[in-house]
Design a protein around this motif. Structure first.
Motif, PDB file in Angstrom:
ATOM      1  N   GLU A  16      12.731  16.202  16.745  1.00 47.12           N
ATOM      2  CA  GLU A  16      11.811  15.256  16.596  1.00 47.12           C
ATOM      3  C   GLU A  16      10.636  15.027  17.087  1.00 47.12           C
ATOM      4  O   GLU A  16       9.397  14.967  16.846  1.00 47.12           O
ATOM      5  CB  GLU A  16      12.407  13.878  15.889  1.00 47.12           C
ATOM      6  CG  GLU A  16      11.153  13.060  15.269  1.00 47.12           C
ATOM      7  CD  GLU A  16      11.708  11.514  14.928  1.00 47.12           C
ATOM      8  OE1 GLU A  16      10.956  10.585  15.103  1.00 47.12           O
ATOM      9  OE2 GLU A  16      12.889  11.413  14.677  1.00 47.12           O
ATOM     10  N   LEU A  17      11.015  15.091  18.450  1.00 46.56           N
ATOM     11  CA  LEU A  17      10.001  15.011  19.621  1.00 46.56           C
ATOM     12  C   LEU A  17       9.317  16.383  19.857  1.00 46.56           C
ATOM     13  O   LEU A  17       8.514  16.335  20.618  1.00 46.56           O
ATOM     14  CB  LEU A  17      10.527  14.412  21.010  1.00 46.56           C
ATOM     15  CG  LEU A  17      11.001  12.866  20.660  1.00 46.56           C
ATOM     16  CD1 LEU A  17      11.664  12.451  21.955  1.00 46.56           C
ATOM     17  CD2 LEU A  17       9.621  12.005  20.408  1.00 46.56           C
TER      18      LEU A  17
ATOM     19  N   PRO B  13      14.972  14.415  34.674  1.00 48.15           N
ATOM     20  CA  PRO B  13      14.106  15.738  34.601  1.00 48.15           C
ATOM     21  C   PRO B  13      15.048  17.039  35.447  1.00 48.15           C
ATOM     22  O   PRO B  13      15.577  16.933  36.066  1.00 48.15           O
ATOM     23  CB  PRO B  13      12.823  15.453  35.439  1.00 48.15           C
ATOM     24  CG  PRO B  13      12.907  13.970  35.723  1.00 48.15           C
ATOM     25  CD  PRO B  13      14.427  13.605  35.703  1.00 48.15           C
ATOM     26  N   ILE B  14      14.609  18.423  34.603  1.00 47.57           N
ATOM     27  CA  ILE B  14      14.968  19.511  35.108  1.00 47.57           C
ATOM     28  C   ILE B  14      13.964  20.155  36.217  1.00 47.57           C
ATOM     29  O   ILE B  14      12.824  20.180  35.780  1.00 47.57           O
ATOM     30  CB  ILE B  14      15.292  20.553  34.241  1.00 47.57           C
ATOM     31  CG1 ILE B  14      16.350  19.876  33.030  1.00 47.57           C
ATOM     32  CG2 ILE B  14      16.058  21.885  34.741  1.00 47.57           C
ATOM     33  CD1 ILE B  14      16.478  20.848  31.977  1.00 47.57           C
TER      34      ILE B  14
ATOM     35  N   GLU C 293       7.469  13.416  29.164  1.00 50.78           N
ATOM     36  CA  GLU C 293       7.785  12.154  29.639  1.00 50.78           C
ATOM     37  C   GLU C 293       8.269  11.278  28.224  1.00 50.78           C
ATOM     38  O   GLU C 293       8.930  10.493  28.759  1.00 50.78           O
ATOM     39  CB  GLU C 293       6.533  11.495  30.414  1.00 50.78           C
ATOM     40  CG  GLU C 293       6.218  11.835  31.578  1.00 50.78           C
ATOM     41  CD  GLU C 293       5.288  13.251  31.723  1.00 50.78           C
ATOM     42  OE1 GLU C 293       4.997  13.594  30.425  1.00 50.78           O
ATOM     43  OE2 GLU C 293       5.156  14.124  32.653  1.00 50.78           O
ATOM     44  N   LYS C 294       7.868  11.721  27.229  1.00 51.60           N
ATOM     45  CA  LYS C 294       8.034  11.025  26.099  1.00 51.60           C
ATOM     46  C   LYS C 294       9.607  11.029  25.791  1.00 51.60           C
ATOM     47  O   LYS C 294      10.195  10.417  24.817  1.00 51.60           O
ATOM     48  CB  LYS C 294       7.083  11.476  24.914  1.00 51.60           C
ATOM     49  CG  LYS C 294       7.490  13.138  24.427  1.00 51.60           C
ATOM     50  CD  LYS C 294       6.681  13.569  23.414  1.00 51.60           C
ATOM     51  CE  LYS C 294       6.671  14.889  23.044  1.00 51.60           C
ATOM     52  NZ  LYS C 294       5.780  15.478  22.088  1.00 51.60           N
ATOM     53  N   LEU C 295      10.324  12.050  26.248  1.00 55.56           N
ATOM     54  CA  LEU C 295      11.734  12.332  26.218  1.00 55.56           C
ATOM     55  C   LEU C 295      12.378  11.150  26.981  1.00 55.56           C
ATOM     56  O   LEU C 295      13.626  10.920  26.685  1.00 55.56           O
ATOM     57  CB  LEU C 295      12.296  13.480  26.800  1.00 55.56           C
ATOM     58  CG  LEU C 295      11.769  15.025  25.970  1.00 55.56           C
ATOM     59  CD1 LEU C 295      12.131  16.008  26.941  1.00 55.56           C
ATOM     60  CD2 LEU C 295      12.473  14.808  24.608  1.00 55.56           C
TER      61      LEU C 295
ATOM     62  N   MET D 247      14.255  18.209  30.326  1.00 56.33           N
ATOM     63  CA  MET D 247      14.927  17.131  30.660  1.00 56.33           C
ATOM     64  C   MET D 247      16.461  17.347  30.184  1.00 56.33           C
ATOM     65  O   MET D 247      16.733  18.111  29.393  1.00 56.33           O
ATOM     66  CB  MET D 247      14.397  15.909  29.719  1.00 56.33           C
ATOM     67  CG  MET D 247      13.124  15.423  30.118  1.00 56.33           C
ATOM     68  SD  MET D 247      13.150  14.511  31.634  1.00 56.33           S
ATOM     69  CE  MET D 247      11.429  13.553  31.710  1.00 56.33           C
ATOM     70  N   ILE D 248      17.337  16.678  30.868  1.00 58.46           N
ATOM     71  CA  ILE D 248      18.639  16.635  30.727  1.00 58.46           C
ATOM     72  C   ILE D 248      18.973  15.350  30.299  1.00 58.46           C
ATOM     73  O   ILE D 248      19.032  14.189  30.955  1.00 58.46           O
ATOM     74  CB  ILE D 248      19.518  16.947  31.938  1.00 58.46           C
ATOM     75  CG1 ILE D 248      19.033  18.238  32.769  1.00 58.46           C
ATOM     76  CG2 ILE D 248      21.156  16.875  31.722  1.00 58.46           C
ATOM     77  CD1 ILE D 248      19.820  18.489  33.937  1.00 58.46           C
TER      78      ILE D 248
END
Length: 341
Positions: free
Chosen positions: A23-24, A65-66, A49-51, A1-2
């Motif tokens: 942390e994630l 998303p990248i 997806e949690k990001l 992810m960006i």
């Protein structure tokens, strides 16, 4: 992810987002821009997806998303071309077209010093030379190893040219790093992932050569190994790929230049010496590389190619190199770039 930060985001907000990414379970990589900063969150694809939760944090503008498998090398993460500092006062990837030159292998003090003086006078900005030589045959000259590194350091002291030299084995990384300004990864080690990870932990520019049978995506994934370890100073080098053609040593894939420029922000240089295997073909490939948008060249030069221990047929003599450099300036000028000398 960006994670795209707002223009108004402050250092505390940026740090908070970095901490949350960690942390994630992902690695945060900050790319500092002129108007705003972005953070690449790199890690396991599953569960990314949690990001999206980062969207609600202070200072965050968007979470995107990248799509490319090579995350940090992709233009999705950084749209502006990277400029990489070789040494203070010398960068690659910007307006200046950078040429590195020197022998395939360091042989004697006289040979490397004579070559260094000649290529600098012609406008070269880096000195190439192999102290460790991975060869197809175990009976071929394997290089002078640390003694060769010491001779390269003497040539640097004499001329001021930074050194580009190859590291072959992970166990030699620390040794080569003590002498080299740019650590080169050769074609045979493009997918030596243990070596790439070690180089990713250094604070030195890494010149990564494309493998003889490596696709563009595989090439960029190799760069990703270095980038993901924290070293953002990666330079890509096209040096020819293996095809059915026998008229040249390899097939120099000049189309890789615009393809890479569409895929990555990393600088791209061309090695026309290995790409063709014949010194008479090298100048034309140098001009073509500049016209195609390369950021620089890596050219083999030897004061007496007929007596070279390695790759003499593809090495230019100093006078021929100087003549090539003079003509090359016209192509570089047309491409609206600058060149030393």
């Amino acid at each position: 992810m960006i994670i795209v930060m707002k223009k108004s985001a402050d250092k505390e907000q940026l740090a908070a987002v970095e901490a949350k990414i960690s942390e994630l379970g992902y690695q945060p990589h900050v790319i500092y821009g002129e108007t705003r900063n972005v953070i690449g969150a790199v890690g396991e694809e599953r569960g990314k997806e949690k990001l999206q939760i980062l969207q609600s944090m202070a200072g965050v503008d968007n979470v995107v998303p990248i799509l490319k498998p090579y995350k940090l090398a992709s233009l999705e993460v950084q749209q502006e071309p990277s400029t990489i500092e070789i040494v203070p006062g010398l960068t690659i990837g910007g307006k200046e077209f950078i040429v590195g030159a020197g022998p395939c292998a360091v042989e004697t003090r006289e040979q490397i010093c004579e070559t260094a003086v000649a290529v600098k006078a012609a406008g070269a900005r880096m000195l190439r030379g192999g102290a460790f030589k991975p060869r197809t045959s175990p009976y071929s000259f394997q290089g002078m190893e640390e003694e060769g590194l010491k001779l390269l350091a003497e040539a640097r002291e004499l001329t001021g040219l930074p050194i580009v030299t190859e590291v072959v084995n992970p166990r030699d990384v620390e040794l080569v790093a003590r002498y080299a300004d740019v650590m080169q990864v050769g074609a045979r080690n493009t997918q030596n992932f243990a070596l790439l990870k070690m180089l990713g932990q250094l604070d030195k520019p890494i010149l990564l050569k494309r493998g003889m049978a490596t696709t563009i995506q595989e090439f960029l994934m190799s760069a990703e190994y270095i980038l993901s370890e924290g070293n953002r100073r990666v330079i890509l080098c096209e040096r020819g790929i293996r095809t059915f053609e026998t008229a040249t040593r390899n097939t120099l894939d000049l189309s890789a230049i615009p393809v890479l420029k569409q895929q990555t922000h990393l600088p791209v240089v061309i090695d026309p010496s290995h790409g063709t295997g014949h010194s008479a073909l090298v100048p034309a490939m140098c001009y073509a590389a500049a016209a195609a948008g390369a950021d620089g060249l890596l050219v083999e030069v030897h004061p007496c190619p007929e007596n070279a221990t390695s790759d003499g047929p593809q090495s230019l003599r100093p006078d021929d190199f100087a003549a090539m450099m003079n003509k090359l300036r016209r192509f570089v000028d047309v491409c609206e770039r600058t060149m030393a000398g």
